[in-house]
Write a protein that holds these residues in place. Structure first.
Motif, mmCIF file in Angstrom:
data_model
loop_
_atom_site.group_PDB
_atom_site.id
_atom_site.type_symbol
_atom_site.label_atom_id
_atom_site.label_comp_id
_atom_site.label_asym_id
_atom_site.label_seq_id
_atom_site.Cartn_x
_atom_site.Cartn_y
_atom_site.Cartn_z
ATOM 1 N N ALA A 63 -47.715 -0.155 -16.327
ATOM 2 C CA ALA A 63 -46.426 -0.319 -16.995
ATOM 3 C C ALA A 63 -46.155 -1.800 -17.281
ATOM 4 N N ARG A 64 -46.447 -2.651 -16.310
ATOM 5 C CA ARG A 64 -46.205 -4.093 -16.507
ATOM 6 C C ARG A 64 -47.049 -4.655 -17.627
ATOM 7 N N LEU A 65 -48.333 -4.257 -17.608
ATOM 8 C CA LEU A 65 -49.252 -4.767 -18.622
ATOM 9 C C LEU A 65 -48.810 -4.328 -20.015
ATOM 10 N N VAL A 66 -48.508 -3.025 -20.145
ATOM 11 C CA VAL A 66 -48.106 -2.501 -21.448
ATOM 12 C C VAL A 66 -46.811 -3.164 -21.899
ATOM 13 N N ARG A 67 -45.897 -3.364 -20.973
ATOM 14 C CA ARG A 67 -44.618 -3.977 -21.327
ATOM 15 C C ARG A 67 -44.825 -5.363 -21.932
ATOM 16 N N GLY A 105 -37.071 1.426 -42.630
ATOM 17 C CA GLY A 105 -36.349 2.572 -42.102
ATOM 18 C C GLY A 105 -37.184 3.510 -41.263
ATOM 19 N N THR A 106 -38.343 3.041 -40.794
ATOM 20 C CA THR A 106 -39.151 3.887 -39.919
ATOM 21 C C THR A 106 -38.430 4.053 -38.582
ATOM 22 N N SER A 107 -38.491 5.249 -38.038
ATOM 23 C CA SER A 107 -37.800 5.467 -36.769
ATOM 24 C C SER A 107 -38.573 4.788 -35.636
ATOM 25 N N ASP A 108 -37.834 4.463 -34.578
ATOM 26 C CA ASP A 108 -38.446 3.736 -33.464
ATOM 27 C C ASP A 108 -39.626 4.507 -32.882
ATOM 28 N N PHE A 109 -39.448 5.821 -32.771
ATOM 29 C CA PHE A 109 -40.500 6.628 -32.178
ATOM 30 C C PHE A 109 -41.796 6.514 -32.973
ATOM 31 N N GLY A 147 -43.807 1.349 -20.142
ATOM 32 C CA GLY A 147 -44.080 -0.005 -20.624
ATOM 33 C C GLY A 147 -43.656 -0.179 -22.070
ATOM 34 N N LEU A 148 -43.966 0.819 -22.907
ATOM 35 C CA LEU A 148 -43.594 0.732 -24.315
ATOM 36 C C LEU A 148 -42.078 0.688 -24.465
ATOM 37 N N ILE A 149 -41.395 1.573 -23.725
ATOM 38 C CA ILE A 149 -39.936 1.609 -23.830
ATOM 39 C C ILE A 149 -39.340 0.266 -23.409
ATOM 40 N N CYS A 150 -39.819 -0.256 -22.265
ATOM 41 C CA CYS A 150 -39.282 -1.535 -21.776
ATOM 42 C C CYS A 150 -39.556 -2.662 -22.757
ATOM 43 N N GLY A 151 -40.802 -2.752 -23.197
ATOM 44 C CA GLY A 151 -41.196 -3.885 -24.027
ATOM 45 C C GLY A 151 -40.566 -3.823 -25.401
ATOM 46 N N TYR A 152 -40.433 -2.615 -25.928
ATOM 47 C CA TYR A 152 -39.969 -2.493 -27.304
ATOM 48 C C TYR A 152 -38.452 -2.599 -27.399
#
Lengths: 297, 320
Positions: A171-175, A194-198, A113-118
């Motif tokens: 996953a849907r909710l988090v996204r 400049g903070t990294s995505d992770f 969800g985080l990967i999709c949404g972000y």
């Protein structure tokens, strides 16, 4: 510094645990549920240490359908096995399996969800199509089919099969949350610095979703207890040699047991009901503490 | 309007293809082949090979898949080896039973949920409202099989108000009024269970719709015109709140399908769900595959129905 923080807490709005605590104080049923559930789980886990599972599941026809109080406190089933012992081990199994599934699906759901949404873009598009597909298929049927297809069937494979089909909701909710969160100023500011995505995802976005996630996971936990016992009831859950609440209830499929030997299936049914209601009540109270509009306290 | 429906239909095609591929792979993973039950120890292995060649079981998988889809489109899902008859006609019979059960359930569900939802919304925060919210919470939390068993025990065996299994008594003559009544009577208890379990969504949705509607401009206008409150609720608010409820129908059907596995097994009702469970138990793979495919198709159809109703009702959510 520390002092300042404390003072801010005192004067500012109550946050996090404080809100949840107040919500539980306002909702007596939720408080009682929480208390009983914690007590129950502790009891079940401690008591199961003193029960020898092999001896418990040994068939003893002399005690076939013995009434409650005759030899065992809650009677025996058609194999002469102690109901109380099976209830304790069964409840422990249900709780641990449901917990394992909740954690696995929660982890997958949060990461996906985080990967999709972000990040969005084509990754999001492809994963969302996959999730849409999972949502539209009859997952219960697929779980049953997979359970019967797996060659070396065990509790682990059961947990994995269930997890395979149940992660999409989280996953849907988090996204959707991560999507709105990643457009906020603090994320853009962090990116500019400049903070990294992770790091942004783990240290900045994820904590903002945590309260929502606790609610979601609690309600999932209740749902998983229901699905596990339901599948065991149908005979597609835990192997028959493992004590399980669902298996105990399934003895009621025999009309004779259903009518005459109520002590075989009724306690297990009521126990399932108790767990479902208690966990759901706690989940509802947590949900109210997350949503300002619904708060009681 | 039509554009949306067509677009939504096209969206369904890849989903159907994906579903069919999964079911096909599943079928290939299952042990046994179409000859299970026909082969005895004295069958010549060469003959089996010949049969396999004839049926194309040695062809590459994609070709087999295309053939399988072709057959499935013509309604040919092979033979059930436990029943020794065509899967299609077997499922057709059971599907009809499930259809009637679902039909009665949906009607009961709405008969129960709509008044409760309206009352809860209208008398918000009253004792009645709290009771209804509590009721819908309980029915949300209780697992299907627990409630079904309790109902079967209480109403079927203890009170003996309802029959405890089957779809019709044997001694009743088909075609008579009694026959229809008898079938309905058998459907009633499982349908009530179904309906009670499914009310939560509709009640909560209707309740919050009505609570929201109370503060809307059109309600205030009606009140200032002097329309009596009762009429505002029955005519103005209800009509507006009911439309989205209609759109729930598709989801309700989807939910019913999942529940049918439990309910039909417990009440011994010979529908698709019960057939599925018994086919799994007897490892009747051709029936299992056909049923998974059918359930998947019906689920897709349910969400299609909901989307179409929603797009008719609310033009904002039409697919771009």
């Amino acid at each position: 510094m520390r002092r300042k923080k404390k003072r801010y807490r005192k004067n500012g709005r109550p946050r996090g645990i404080g809100v949840a605590f107040r919500e539980f104080q306002k909702d007596k049923i939720a408080l009682v549920s929480l208390f009983l559930l914690v007590l129950f789980i502790l009891f079940v886990f401690i008591a199961s240490f003193f029960i020898d599972q092999e001896q418990l599941m040994r068939i003893n026809l002399y005690d076939r359908y013995s009434r409650p109080g005759e030899k065992y406190l809650l009677g025996a089933d058609q194999g002469g096995k102690d109901i109380l012992g099976q209830l304790i081990i069964g409840a422990r199994n249900s709780v641990s399996i449901a917990l394992a599934i909740t954690l696995i699906t929660g982890f997958i759901g949060i990461v996906v969800g985080l990967i999709c949404g972000y990040f969005g873009g084509w990754v999001d598009y492809i994963i969302m199509r996959i999730i849409d597909f999972f949502v539209t298929i009859p997952s219960l049927l697929f779980i049953i089919v997979f359970v019967t297809l797996v060659p070396k069937y065990s509790i682990t494979s059961f947990i994995l099969i269930m997890s395979l089909f149940l992660w999409t909701g989280t996953a849907r909710l988090v996204r959707s949350k991560a999507l709105s969160e990643s457009k906020r100023d603090y994320v853009s500011a962090s990116k500019t610095l400049g903070t990294s995505d992770f790091v942004i995802l783990r240290r900045e976005v994820a904590p903002n979703l945590s309260s929502l996630l606790i609610v979601e996971l609690t309600l999932n936990f209740a749902g998983n207890v229901g699905i596990e016992t339901g599948l065991s009831y149908l005979g597609f859950g835990l192997p028959p040699t493992t004590p399980s609440l669902g298996t105990l209830v399934s003895y009621a499929n025999n009309p004779a047991v259903l009518q005459q030997y109520w002590w075989v299936w009724l306690p297990a049914s009521l126990l399932i009901l108790f767990m479902m209601l208690a966990i759901n009540y706690i989940g509802q109270a947590l949900r109210r503490s997350v949503d300002v509009k619904q708060r009681l306290g | 309007m039509w554009k949306t429906i067509v677009r939504r239909l096209i969206l369904m095609v890849p989903q159907l293809i994906a579903l069919s591929i999964i079911v096909f792979v599943m079928a290939k993973m299952m042990p046994g082949d179409p000859f299970t039950g026909m082969i005895t120890p004295d069958t010549d292995p060469a003959r089996i090979e010949e049969l396999k060649e004839e049926l194309g079981l040695n062809d590459p998988l994609p070709i087999q898949y295309v053939r399988w889809v072709k057959n499935a489109l013509q309604g040919d899902f092979g033979k059930s080896y436990t029943f020794q008859r065509d899967v299609t006609s077997l499922i057709g019979e059971r599907a009809l039973n499930t259809f009637w059960l679902s039909f009665v359930s949906v009607i009961l569900l709405y008969l129960l949920a709509i008044p409760l939802g309206i009352l809860a919304g209208r008398y918000q925060q009253s004792r009645l409202d709290k009771f209804i919210v509590f009721y819908s919470f309980i029915t949300y939390a209780i697992p299907t099989f627990v409630l079904s068993l309790l109902f079967l025990y209480i109403f079927g065996y203890k009170l003996q108000w309802f029959p405890t299994g089957g779809s019709v008594d044997i001694e009743v003559e088909p075609g008579t009024i009694q026959y229809i009544w008898n079938r309905f009577y058998h459907i009633l208890l499982p349908a009530i269970t179904y309906a009670i379990l499914g009310t939560t969504g509709v009640i909560q949705y209707l309740r919050s719709e009505i609570i929201d509607a109370k503060t809307m401009d059109y309600v205030r206008t009606a009140r200032s015109k002097g329309v009596p409150m009762r009429k505002i609720y029955t005519k103005h608010i209800f009509r507006n709140s009911f439309i989205p409820i209609a759109a729930f129908l598709g989801f309700t059907i989807t939910g019913l399908l999942g529940g049918s596995i439990f309910i039909e097994t417990i009440f011994g009702y010979p529908g698709m769900g019960q057939l599925f469970v018994s086919s799994i138990a007897s490892r009747d793979y051709s029936v299992i595959c056909a049923l998974v495919m059918l359930y998947g198709f019906l689920t897709l159809l349910g969400s299609l129905l909901s989307d179409i109703i929603l797009s008719i009702v609310d033009p904002r959510i039409r697919i771009e």
